[in-house]
Motif scaffolding. Structure first.
Motif, mmCIF file in Angstrom:
data_model
loop_
_atom_site.group_PDB
_atom_site.id
_atom_site.type_symbol
_atom_site.label_atom_id
_atom_site.label_comp_id
_atom_site.label_asym_id
_atom_site.label_seq_id
_atom_site.Cartn_x
_atom_site.Cartn_y
_atom_site.Cartn_z
ATOM 1 N N ALA A 163 0.862 -1.286 0.051
ATOM 2 C CA ALA A 163 -0.013 -0.162 0.022
ATOM 3 C C ALA A 163 0.704 1.231 -0.009
ATOM 4 N N ALA A 164 0.161 2.211 -0.614
ATOM 5 C CA ALA A 164 0.980 3.791 -0.814
ATOM 6 C C ALA A 164 2.108 3.654 -1.643
ATOM 7 N N THR A 165 1.976 2.809 -2.501
ATOM 8 C CA THR A 165 3.090 2.848 -3.678
ATOM 9 C C THR A 165 2.596 3.795 -4.778
ATOM 10 N N ALA A 166 3.289 4.771 -5.121
ATOM 11 C CA ALA A 166 3.096 5.824 -6.115
ATOM 12 C C ALA A 166 3.339 5.139 -7.445
ATOM 13 N N VAL A 167 2.560 5.227 -8.403
ATOM 14 C CA VAL A 167 2.834 4.621 -9.758
ATOM 15 C C VAL A 167 2.734 5.812 -10.913
ATOM 16 N N GLY A 168 3.723 5.567 -11.849
ATOM 17 C CA GLY A 168 3.779 6.542 -13.095
ATOM 18 C C GLY A 168 4.246 8.148 -12.948
ATOM 19 N N TYR A 169 4.383 8.628 -13.708
ATOM 20 C CA TYR A 169 4.741 10.105 -13.951
ATOM 21 C C TYR A 169 3.498 10.683 -13.044
ATOM 22 N N GLY A 170 4.228 11.736 -12.289
ATOM 23 C CA GLY A 170 3.524 12.728 -11.436
ATOM 24 C C GLY A 170 3.015 12.035 -10.213
ATOM 25 N N SER A 171 3.174 10.662 -10.034
ATOM 26 C CA SER A 171 2.517 9.837 -8.776
ATOM 27 C C SER A 171 1.380 10.173 -8.620
ATOM 28 N N ARG A 172 0.530 10.279 -9.551
ATOM 29 C CA ARG A 172 -0.941 10.764 -9.466
ATOM 30 C C ARG A 172 -1.844 9.247 -9.162
ATOM 31 N N TYR A 173 -1.318 8.184 -8.925
ATOM 32 C CA TYR A 173 -1.958 7.005 -8.640
ATOM 33 C C TYR A 173 -1.111 6.421 -7.327
ATOM 34 N N ILE A 174 -1.843 6.242 -6.390
ATOM 35 C CA ILE A 174 -1.209 5.492 -5.180
ATOM 36 C C ILE A 174 -2.001 4.624 -4.806
ATOM 37 N N THR A 175 -1.551 3.457 -4.404
ATOM 38 C CA THR A 175 -1.915 2.193 -4.389
ATOM 39 C C THR A 175 -2.857 2.220 -2.805
ATOM 40 N N ASP A 176 -3.916 1.781 -2.767
ATOM 41 C CA ASP A 176 -4.562 1.920 -1.569
ATOM 42 C C ASP A 176 -4.496 0.590 -0.403
ATOM 43 N N ARG A 177 -3.562 -0.244 -1.168
ATOM 44 C CA ARG A 177 -3.634 -1.643 -0.372
ATOM 45 C C ARG A 177 -2.301 -2.192 -1.055
ATOM 46 N N ALA A 178 -1.927 -3.457 -0.543
ATOM 47 C CA ALA A 178 -0.725 -4.048 -1.314
ATOM 48 C C ALA A 178 -1.826 -4.785 -2.660
ATOM 49 N N THR A 179 -1.054 -4.822 -3.456
ATOM 50 C CA THR A 179 -1.641 -5.318 -4.650
ATOM 51 C C THR A 179 -0.762 -5.565 -5.769
ATOM 52 N N ARG A 180 -1.041 -6.186 -6.927
ATOM 53 C CA ARG A 180 -0.216 -6.505 -7.998
ATOM 54 C C ARG A 180 -0.477 -5.612 -9.256
ATOM 55 N N LEU A 181 0.692 -4.943 -9.706
ATOM 56 C CA LEU A 181 0.632 -4.089 -10.913
ATOM 57 C C LEU A 181 1.167 -4.711 -12.306
ATOM 58 N N ALA A 182 0.332 -4.508 -13.152
ATOM 59 C CA ALA A 182 0.760 -5.263 -14.604
ATOM 60 C C ALA A 182 1.126 -4.117 -15.487
ATOM 61 N N LEU A 183 2.020 -4.272 -16.168
ATOM 62 C CA LEU A 183 2.806 -3.347 -17.332
ATOM 63 C C LEU A 183 2.207 -3.888 -18.579
ATOM 64 N N LEU A 184 1.505 -2.924 -19.511
ATOM 65 C CA LEU A 184 1.297 -3.040 -20.558
ATOM 66 C C LEU A 184 2.145 -1.967 -21.685
ATOM 67 N N PRO A 185 2.485 -2.622 -22.771
ATOM 68 C CA PRO A 185 3.251 -1.885 -24.027
ATOM 69 C C PRO A 185 2.528 -1.073 -24.895
ATOM 70 N N LEU A 186 1.862 -0.271 -24.287
ATOM 71 C CA LEU A 186 0.699 0.503 -25.254
ATOM 72 C C LEU A 186 0.834 1.954 -24.524
ATOM 73 N N GLY A 187 1.034 3.159 -25.268
ATOM 74 C CA GLY A 187 1.028 4.208 -24.663
ATOM 75 C C GLY A 187 0.292 5.403 -25.615
ATOM 76 N N TYR A 188 0.569 6.756 -25.261
ATOM 77 C CA TYR A 188 -0.110 7.772 -26.093
ATOM 78 C C TYR A 188 0.389 7.634 -27.621
ATOM 79 N N ALA A 189 1.529 7.090 -27.753
ATOM 80 C CA ALA A 189 2.301 6.899 -29.158
ATOM 81 C C ALA A 189 1.445 5.854 -30.052
ATOM 82 N N ASP A 190 0.714 4.802 -29.303
ATOM 83 C CA ASP A 190 -0.201 3.992 -29.917
ATOM 84 C C ASP A 190 -1.590 4.402 -30.074
ATOM 85 N N GLY A 191 -1.867 5.665 -29.577
ATOM 86 C CA GLY A 191 -3.485 6.118 -29.778
ATOM 87 C C GLY A 191 -4.185 5.898 -28.078
ATOM 88 N N ILE A 192 -3.675 5.775 -27.248
ATOM 89 C CA ILE A 192 -4.263 5.593 -25.872
ATOM 90 C C ILE A 192 -4.275 6.945 -25.411
#
Length: 365
Positions: A252-281
């Motif tokens: 819990a309390a792990t910051a994710v990504g640029y700007g640390s705008r997402y903070i986990t509220d519990r122990a959890t598993r994070l999965a990385l996907l190879p897509l971003g705004y260069a791909d249209g997301i």
């Protein structure tokens, strides 16, 4: 090697949507396949087997490859500069929209050089202040078009315009535009023109307002499962998936990504996907955005990067190599393009046309 990300195009959905739209009108159905079929590629041509008899694109550069690959259906191109390659269009029987006297003169000159008539649709602006001839230019445009017809340089196949608020059924502006269009068609006929087609309606008006159908309707978004009026449920024709490249278990309390705008509220598993705004997301996704894996929706975690994004899969036990659905047809509960448009504060058209070239494309049917 399996691709990291795949865009599946459901040709059967395009065919089903086409049949439904064809059943909604007595007019001829034009399938609009501009922007690489709204991102759906050659699968968009399934519409020709399901009720559409004509095709529409924006520029000549979109029309010519269709003709060169054997498409024989009539094709209209309606957005070109005055100095466009009209000669190539005329040689290949591509019909051209004419939004001004300058365009008409250029296309007639090209026809004289080629030695064949240019097939044209006179384009009138009925209230968008965008493309199309202005009111003051319409009468002289019609008169000049008739003069060129008599000289054997052009043939006026149609008269066209676009509606500004057809996605808001019952809006008074649509009534006004229809009346203006009616008057423009009468003006053209009084100048000796005899167009086969008058056309004003796109997808939304085709589904909601028969009074706008005239002789032909131009359907684009609806082919691909998008109803701008949100009155009819159509089948999305695109599924975007990506394979998990990495997972990590975090407290819990792990910051994710640029700007640390997402903070986990519990122990959890994070999965990385190879897509971003260069791909249209869309980078502007709201905190409600989610993906779909192991039968459930999971939140996107943090800011979308150029090449990657993270999802919070909780206790789902997701492992590297598993395939995650970003959006699809919604049959299993996965997000749809409507969801993604809402999360990005945009329209569905924007979502389906922005997928980048790094994503592998395959036809599902």
């Amino acid at each position: 090697m399996q691709p990291h990300a795949t865009l599946r195009i459901h040709g059967d959905a395009i065919a089903e949507n086409t049949r439904r739209l064809a059943a909604a009108t007595d007019a001829t159905l034009m399938a609009v396949v501009k922007a690489d079929g709204f991102g759906h590629g050659h699968a968009a041509l399934r519409a020709l087997d399901a009720g559409a008899t004509r095709l529409g694109v924006a520029g000549i550069e979109e029309a010519l490859p269709l003709r060169w690959t054997g498409v024989s259906a009539p094709i209209l191109s309606w957005l070109n500069p005055v100095d466009a390659d009209a000669a190539s269009a005329i040689r290949n029987d591509i019909e051209l929209a004419v939004p001004s006297i300058a365009h008409l003169g250029a296309f007639a000159t090209a026809a004289a050089r080629v030695g064949r008539r240019a097939l044209v649709h006179l384009h009138v602006d009925t209230g968008m202040a965008r493309d199309g001839a202005e009111a003051a230019e319409w009468r002289p445009l019609c008169e000049l078009a008739r003069a060129y017809e008599l000289r054997g340089l052009i043939r006026v196949v149609g008269i066209m315009s676009h509606l500004a608020r057809a996605d808001e059924p019952g809006d008074p502006l649509t009534v006004r535009q229809r009346l203006v269009f009616d008057a423009a068609v009468r003006t053209a006929r009084r100048r000796g023109l005899a167009p086969r087609f008058s056309h004003l309606a796109a997808t939304a008006a085709t589904l909601t307002d028969p009074s706008t159908h005239f002789d032909l309707v131009r359907v684009g978004a609806g082919l691909y499962g998008i109803d701008p009026s949100h009155t009819t449920e159509l089948r999305p024709a695109m599924t975007l998936t990506a394979r998990v490249t990495k997972v990590r278990d975090v407290p819990a309390a792990t910051a994710v990504g640029y700007g640390s705008r997402y903070i986990t509220d519990r122990a959890t598993r994070l999965a990385l996907l190879p897509l971003g705004y260069a791909d249209g997301i869309p980078r502007s996704l709201s905190p409600d955005a989610s993906a779909f894996v192991r039968g459930r929706r999971v939140p996107l975690a943090g800011t979308v990067s150029m090449d990657q994004l993270v999802i919070d899969v909780g206790d789902a036990g997701v492992e590297p190599g598993e395939r995650v659905v970003l959006f699809g047809q919604g049959d299993a509960g996965e997000p749809t393009i409507h969801d993604w448009a809402r999360w990005a504060g945009t329209i569905e058209h924007d979502i389906v046309t922005r997928i980048g070239p790094r994503v592998h494309v395959e036809d599902a049917a």
